[in-house]
Design a protein around this motif. Structure first.
Motif, PDB file in Angstrom:
ATOM      1  N   PHE A 246     -51.334 -46.946  11.538  1.00 56.36           N
ATOM      2  CA  PHE A 246     -51.647 -45.919  11.131  1.00 56.36           C
ATOM      3  C   PHE A 246     -50.528 -45.336  10.854  1.00 56.36           C
ATOM      4  N   THR A 247     -49.534 -46.304  11.133  1.00 53.46           N
ATOM      5  CA  THR A 247     -48.253 -45.218  10.949  1.00 53.46           C
ATOM      6  C   THR A 247     -48.024 -44.394   9.468  1.00 53.46           C
ATOM      7  N   ARG A 248     -46.732 -43.391  10.205  1.00 53.75           N
ATOM      8  CA  ARG A 248     -47.103 -42.474   9.232  1.00 53.75           C
ATOM      9  C   ARG A 248     -45.714 -42.284   8.707  1.00 53.75           C
ATOM     10  N   ASP A 249     -44.757 -43.383   8.997  1.00 51.68           N
ATOM     11  CA  ASP A 249     -43.782 -43.259   8.189  1.00 51.68           C
ATOM     12  C   ASP A 249     -43.385 -44.095   7.338  1.00 51.68           C
ATOM     13  N   LEU A 250     -44.195 -43.859   6.400  1.00 50.70           N
ATOM     14  CA  LEU A 250     -44.648 -44.704   4.400  1.00 50.70           C
ATOM     15  C   LEU A 250     -44.064 -44.179   3.688  1.00 50.70           C
ATOM     16  N   ASN A 251     -44.271 -44.505   2.596  1.00 53.48           N
ATOM     17  CA  ASN A 251     -43.953 -43.638   1.335  1.00 53.48           C
ATOM     18  C   ASN A 251     -45.558 -43.438   0.805  1.00 53.48           C
ATOM     19  N   ILE A 252     -45.880 -42.414   0.168  1.00 49.59           N
ATOM     20  CA  ILE A 252     -47.259 -42.328  -0.297  1.00 49.59           C
ATOM     21  C   ILE A 252     -46.722 -41.969  -1.800  1.00 49.59           C
ATOM     22  N   ILE A 253     -47.363 -42.722  -2.729  1.00 52.00           N
ATOM     23  CA  ILE A 253     -47.119 -42.686  -3.966  1.00 52.00           C
ATOM     24  C   ILE A 253     -48.176 -42.322  -4.656  1.00 52.00           C
ATOM     25  N   MET A 254     -48.671 -41.271  -5.649  1.00 56.70           N
ATOM     26  CA  MET A 254     -49.978 -40.639  -6.118  1.00 56.70           C
ATOM     27  C   MET A 254     -49.525 -41.382  -7.772  1.00 56.70           C
ATOM     28  N   TRP A 255     -50.867 -42.237  -8.126  1.00 57.55           N
ATOM     29  CA  TRP A 255     -50.248 -43.577  -9.090  1.00 57.55           C
ATOM     30  C   TRP A 255     -51.171 -41.736 -10.108  1.00 57.55           C
ATOM     31  N   HIS A 256     -50.224 -41.943 -11.344  1.00 57.73           N
ATOM     32  CA  HIS A 256     -50.823 -40.828 -11.653  1.00 57.73           C
ATOM     33  C   HIS A 256     -49.011 -40.802 -13.609  1.00 57.73           C
ATOM     34  N   VAL A 269     -52.528 -31.120   4.411  1.00 58.62           N
ATOM     35  CA  VAL A 269     -53.343 -32.596   5.111  1.00 58.62           C
ATOM     36  C   VAL A 269     -52.620 -33.550   4.816  1.00 58.62           C
ATOM     37  N   TRP A 270     -51.060 -33.659   3.898  1.00 56.98           N
ATOM     38  CA  TRP A 270     -50.935 -34.619   3.820  1.00 56.98           C
ATOM     39  C   TRP A 270     -50.274 -34.946   4.989  1.00 56.98           C
ATOM     40  N   LYS A 271     -49.368 -33.864   6.060  1.00 59.17           N
ATOM     41  CA  LYS A 271     -48.657 -34.429   6.997  1.00 59.17           C
ATOM     42  C   LYS A 271     -49.693 -35.434   7.714  1.00 59.17           C
ATOM     43  N   ALA A 272     -50.702 -35.677   8.381  1.00 60.21           N
ATOM     44  CA  ALA A 272     -51.712 -35.828   8.585  1.00 60.21           C
ATOM     45  C   ALA A 272     -51.118 -37.707   8.443  1.00 60.21           C
ATOM     46  N   PHE A 273     -50.968 -37.919   7.699  1.00 61.25           N
ATOM     47  CA  PHE A 273     -50.592 -39.498   7.303  1.00 61.25           C
ATOM     48  C   PHE A 273     -49.419 -39.484   7.107  1.00 61.25           C
ATOM     49  N   SER A 274     -48.780 -39.006   7.028  1.00 57.37           N
ATOM     50  CA  SER A 274     -47.198 -38.965   6.141  1.00 57.37           C
ATOM     51  C   SER A 274     -46.176 -38.159   6.716  1.00 57.37           C
ATOM     52  N   LEU A 275     -44.915 -39.033   7.522  1.00 62.94           N
ATOM     53  CA  LEU A 275     -43.392 -38.146   8.616  1.00 62.94           C
ATOM     54  C   LEU A 275     -42.926 -36.841   7.820  1.00 62.94           C
ATOM     55  N   THR A 276     -43.356 -37.324   6.269  1.00 59.77           N
ATOM     56  CA  THR A 276     -42.256 -36.268   5.252  1.00 59.77           C
ATOM     57  C   THR A 276     -43.702 -35.199   4.589  1.00 59.77           C
ATOM     58  N   GLY A 277     -44.634 -35.580   5.189  1.00 55.82           N
ATOM     59  CA  GLY A 277     -45.930 -34.375   4.875  1.00 55.82           C
ATOM     60  C   GLY A 277     -46.332 -33.892   3.230  1.00 55.82           C
ATOM     61  N   MET A 278     -45.869 -35.124   2.652  1.00 58.70           N
ATOM     62  CA  MET A 278     -45.739 -35.777   1.094  1.00 58.70           C
ATOM     63  C   MET A 278     -46.042 -36.751   0.376  1.00 58.70           C
ATOM     64  N   TYR A 279     -46.166 -36.330  -0.705  1.00 57.42           N
ATOM     65  CA  TYR A 279     -46.299 -37.562  -1.476  1.00 57.42           C
ATOM     66  C   TYR A 279     -45.354 -37.374  -2.839  1.00 57.42           C
ATOM     67  N   LYS A 280     -45.452 -38.112  -3.054  1.00 58.33           N
ATOM     68  CA  LYS A 280     -44.863 -38.162  -5.006  1.00 58.33           C
ATOM     69  C   LYS A 280     -45.399 -38.926  -5.817  1.00 58.33           C
ATOM     70  N   PRO A 281     -44.680 -38.412  -7.103  1.00 58.93           N
ATOM     71  CA  PRO A 281     -45.607 -39.144  -8.048  1.00 58.93           C
ATOM     72  C   PRO A 281     -45.186 -40.412  -8.819  1.00 58.93           C
ATOM     73  N   LEU A 282     -46.136 -41.331  -8.569  1.00 56.43           N
ATOM     74  CA  LEU A 282     -45.749 -42.626  -9.644  1.00 56.43           C
ATOM     75  C   LEU A 282     -44.633 -42.318 -11.355  1.00 56.43           C
ATOM     76  N   THR A 283     -45.298 -41.550 -11.681  1.00 54.70           N
ATOM     77  CA  THR A 283     -43.939 -40.807 -12.666  1.00 54.70           C
ATOM     78  C   THR A 283     -42.407 -41.265 -12.307  1.00 54.70           C
ATOM     79  N   ASP A 284     -41.582 -40.737 -11.511  1.00 59.23           N
ATOM     80  CA  ASP A 284     -41.025 -40.193 -11.061  1.00 59.23           C
ATOM     81  C   ASP A 284     -40.240 -42.276 -11.247  1.00 59.23           C
ATOM     82  N   TYR A 285     -40.825 -43.445 -11.185  1.00 53.86           N
ATOM     83  CA  TYR A 285     -40.636 -44.635 -11.082  1.00 53.86           C
ATOM     84  C   TYR A 285     -40.477 -44.635 -12.745  1.00 53.86           C
ATOM     85  N   ASP A 286     -40.556 -44.218 -14.038  1.00 60.72           N
ATOM     86  CA  ASP A 286     -40.841 -44.316 -15.264  1.00 60.72           C
ATOM     87  C   ASP A 286     -39.551 -44.805 -15.787  1.00 60.72           C
TER      88      ASP A 286
END
Length: 509
Positions: A246-256, A269-286
């Protein structure tokens, strides 16, 4: 955090299997006594020794019902129902709507590619690849070229040799069953996982980017619909349980994978799951070859028999312990506050919130008459609320959190039922012939549910000509009988009063 990862800079390691590691020390689910089941997932002290009683979630081996931290009310036996039929309903509710849902995926996990040493890769998935977990996984996104496609869920990006790790493959273990929807499983994306000659690591030349921090990869449902997006949030919560972290010290990546933008109306709502309160799109790794130290591919929002988009809730069953835990978890992580006075006092008036719609359809044209009639009874504290974009989302949730009876026409706003207190009630003014949607959601939360029954006491005053052949009930406006409305509110209120706690425990706060 994300910039460091993108630059290939190694950052401090945070164990993704925190709770699994800690719980493994106590196979009998030993946990400390927590005040009335309020569990602070962020406080490691709740997982230490010194327990005064055994506690468990409900899906662990040898977890007795009396030891569960969050218990549901389950099913009511019906007249003339045989014991075997009742037992089947109880089992179905447990399996599909309660902690058995976690067991289904947690217990079916099997290794597709096994470690030969502690530093090797590891890859395992549930029965039909609804959820997968990987250690030291390599993914080559150089074929993505998202600007050339508007397909958000392309299936041709990770071909043979483009995804894998250095480990021992078990041929034939990975399910080849094709999902009926992209939000049901990871088969299309991960079916080419294979054993590689190199070890994905921070030093591997094959890794353009090394992501040290635990990473959650998700495929999102609609970001403009509260009901559908909360299927995402709920299944992330379920994945955390199945994975044991249940750690929030993680990356959340949207598979897009495409150029089509994703609009998220519920980012808070993302603050409930991540310390940054945000996700990043998979396209950042394009265009890059990316290696993740720890990765989890989450349960999808539209799985067959999944929660809560297509859940087969048995009749006369209500009160899922899993949903109660989700309610507590979200309230804690989003810092919701209870501002009710003493609900056990005889003078306490139930708080009734009427959700007004500003949309073109499903409006109650004589809404003011209904509110006036209800206020005239002087039994309730009545408030009309408008959950629009102009009202901060967390303020909306806090309003629902402090509501005893929530009233509204069929629509995604009724997802606010997830935030009602344990004794709360949902009054769906009219279900628009979509009978099970919010009735079942209320049942899962454990809220009393009622809806309009006598169709002779409301009438359609306007209907969309563009929808005369389908879904006409959802594209109409209505005039409703005020006396019948008050009668139904009174019925719901009686159920609420029967369930009001005699005193306020910390759990209810």
């Amino acid at each position: 955090m994300c910039n460091a990862a993108m630059a290939g800079i190694s950052v401090k390691v945070y164990p993704i299997f925190l709770v699994v590691v800690l719980l493994s020390k106590y196979s009998d689910c030993e946990k400390p006594k927590v005040d009335d089941d309020v569990l602070d997932y962020d406080d490691p002290r709740v997982w230490t020794r010194g327990a005064q009683r055994k506690r468990c979630w409900g899906y662990e081996t040898n977890c007795r019902e009396t030891d569960r931290m969050f218990k549901g009310r389950a099913c009511v036996r019906q007249t003339a129902e045989s014991q075997s039929a009742f037992d089947r309903r109880m089992n179905d509710f447990w399996q599909y709507g309660d902690w058995g849902y976690i067991s289904t995926y947690r217990d079916s996990m099997q290794e597709i590619c096994s470690q030969r040493s502690a530093t090797d890769s590891l890859f395992k998935c549930s029965k039909d690849n609804e959820m997968c977990v990987a250690k030291n996984i390599f993914m080559d996104f150089r074929k993505m070229k998202h600007h050339e496609s508007r397909d958000s869920f392309r299936k041709d990006i990770l071909g043979p040799g483009k995804v894998g790790g250095r480990c021992k493959m078990h041929t034939g273990r990975m399910s080849t069953r094709k999902p009926g929807d992209v939000l049901q499983a990871w088969t299309d994306e991960l079916q080419n996982y294979g054993s590689l000659k190199f070890k994905p690591s921070a030093k591997a030349k094959e890794c353009d980017v090394w992501v040290e921090k635990p990473t959650v990869l998700m495929k999102f449902d609609s970001g403009v619909n509260l009901y559908h997006h909360f299927c995402d949030f709920f299944n992330l919560f379920a994945t955390q349980h199945a994975n044991g972290s249940f750690t929030r010290d993680l990356n959340i990546i949207m598979w897009h994978t495409g150029a089509t933008p994703y609009f998220d109306m519920f980012k808070e709502v993302w603050k409930a799951f991540s310390l940054t309160g945000m996700y990043k799109p998979l396209t950042d790794y394009d265009g890059k070859r990316v290696c993740f130290k720890d990765a989890v591919f989450t349960l999808g929002a539209r799985m067959p028999l999944g929660l809560f988009y297509s859940t087969p809730i048995p009749e006369k069953c209500s009160g899922s312990g899993l949903f109660k835990a989700f309610h507590r978890h979200m309230a804690h992580r989003l810092n919701l506050t209870d501002d009710r006075p003493d609900i056990s006092h005889p003078s306490y008036k139930l708080r009734v919130k009427f959700m007004a719609r500003k949309t073109a359809w499903r409006r109650v044209v004589n809404q003011d008459d209904l509110i006036k009639a209800l206020r005239a009874t002087k039994k309730y504290d009545v408030e009309v609320v408008e959950f629009t974009r102009e009202v901060p989302l967390l303020e909306q949730f806090n309003t629902s959190y402090n509501t005893d009876i929530l009233i509204g026409m069929h629509g995604a706003g009724l997802t606010h039922a997830l935030f009602l207190p344990d004794w709360g009630a949902l009054f769906e003014l009219y279900n628009c012939e979509d009978i099970r949607c919010y009735r079942d959601l209320a049942a899962l939360r454990g809220a009393h549910y009622t809806t309009w029954r006598d169709k002779s006491k409301f009438k359609v005053v306007e209907r969309s000509e563009a929808h005369l052949k389908s879904a006409t009930e959802k594209f109409s406006n209505y005039r409703m009988d005020a006396k019948e409305f008050v009668k139904l509110v009174d019925e719901a209120a009686e159920k609420v009063r029967q369930r009001l706690p005699k005193r306020r425990s910390k759990d209810e706060l």
